[in-house]
Write an enzyme that holds these catalytic residues in place. Structure first.
Site, PDB file in Angstrom:
ATOM      1  N   SER A   1     -18.188  41.162  15.470  1.00  0.00           N
ATOM      2  CA  SER A   1     -18.520  39.914  15.481  1.00  0.00           C
ATOM      3  C   SER A   1     -17.458  38.820  16.034  1.00  0.00           C
ATOM      4  O   SER A   1     -16.415  39.372  15.978  1.00  0.00           O
ATOM      5  CB  SER A   1     -18.804  39.279  14.119  1.00  0.00           C
ATOM      6  OG  SER A   1     -19.008  38.039  14.005  1.00  0.00           O
TER       7      SER A   1
ATOM      8  N   TYR B   1     -16.715  38.844   5.330  1.00  0.00           N
ATOM      9  CA  TYR B   1     -17.099  39.004   6.570  1.00  0.00           C
ATOM     10  C   TYR B   1     -16.377  39.040   7.742  1.00  0.00           C
ATOM     11  O   TYR B   1     -16.280  40.172   8.468  1.00  0.00           O
ATOM     12  CB  TYR B   1     -18.381  38.053   6.892  1.00  0.00           C
ATOM     13  CG  TYR B   1     -19.325  38.582   8.030  1.00  0.00           C
ATOM     14  CD1 TYR B   1     -20.249  39.496   7.738  1.00  0.00           C
ATOM     15  CD2 TYR B   1     -18.928  38.044   9.221  1.00  0.00           C
ATOM     16  CE1 TYR B   1     -21.292  39.675   8.611  1.00  0.00           C
ATOM     17  CE2 TYR B   1     -19.909  38.199  10.383  1.00  0.00           C
ATOM     18  CZ  TYR B   1     -20.950  39.134  10.106  1.00  0.00           C
ATOM     19  OH  TYR B   1     -21.695  39.564  10.995  1.00  0.00           O
TER      20      TYR B   1
END
Length: 258
Positions: free
Chosen positions: A148, A161
């Site tokens: 990501s 995250y």
């Protein structure tokens, strides 16, 4: 130019988180290039529905599915027991499964942030390790980890995250160097906002959507198929001299300047 460099005929690919969104798009892309695909996801009902749809879309391809939660260490082992029983071998691995809970750093419970690490990072590490003996049986094989942009720069995803995705990118670089001599290429992709069920809630807020688009030079949200095509390229023989890389699929987000 040899057209087989742009095909995956005869290769078997394992895709985690494969029932919806980016994972399902990756499975379809690989099937379209000639691969046989092994689907893994937690939700058995959705997984079987996706398998049925893919078999209908690609009637000449072999699509198999196994319901498992990759965040569970025992179920990770069961995936590879299943593959061993199938006797198909394995040439390609796509670690796509992941999840998140967005909070301020001080508001996470310990179980909560540890679960994010288990699902996004530890599962990928362990699955790579389990896959390694199978991948090494071939002259050329490939792993693609779905990271990501939050592993590269700050976004509003929450610290755990971003930490897991940054570590996943580093895992990609380490394994690429360590396993190159075994014929295993290891790469990653780093998506920005992609139009999936998971992002639909946030993107439904018009003010938030405007903020996202203002920071995205291409001024639109990406589609799952656009991530899938980058993943597929990294799996292809045409990418045979590419390893340790992470391709941003972000509409220019990471290159934005003022």
């Amino acid at each position: 130019m040899n057209g087989n460099r742009w095909r995956l005929d005869g290769q078997v690919a394992l895709v985690t988180g494969a029932s919806v969104g980016i994972g399902r798009a990756i499975a379809a892309e690989l099937l379209g290039l000639g691969a046989e695909v092994l689907l893994v996801a937690r939700d058995d009902v959705q997984l079987q529905a996706s398998r049925d749809d893919l078999e209908e879309e690609f009637p000449d391809r072999d699509v198999r599915a196994f319901a498992a939660d990759v965040a569970d260490p025992e179920q990770r082992r069961e995936i590879f027991d299943w593959i061993e029983d199938l006797g198909t071998g394995l040439q390609l691995l796509v670690n796509n499964a992941g999840g998140n809970v967005t909070r301020a750093a001080i508001d996470y419970g310990e179980d909560e942030w540890r679960q994010i690490f288990e699902l996004n990072l530890f599962s990928a590490f362990e699955i790579c390790r389990f896959a390694y003996p199978l991948l090494c049986q071939h002259a050329a094989s490939a792993i693609v980890n779905v990271g990501s942009v939050s592993g590269v720069t700050h976004v509003r995803s929450g610290a755990p995250y971003g930490m897991t995705k940054a570590a996943l990118h580093q895992l990609t670089r380490n394994l690429a160097c360590e396993w190159a001599e075994d014929g295993v290429r290891v790469n990653g992709v780093a998506p920005w906002y992609i139009r999936t069920r998971r992002t639909s809630g946030k993107l439904a807020d018009p003010d938030y959507l405007d903020e996202v688009l203002e920071r995205t030079p291409m001024r639109r949200i990406g589609e799952p198929e656009e991530v899938a095509s980058a993943v597929a390229f990294l799996c292809l023989p045409a990418a045979s001299y590419v390893t340790g890389e992470c391709i941003a699929v972000d509409g220019g987000f990471l290159r934005y300047g003022f």
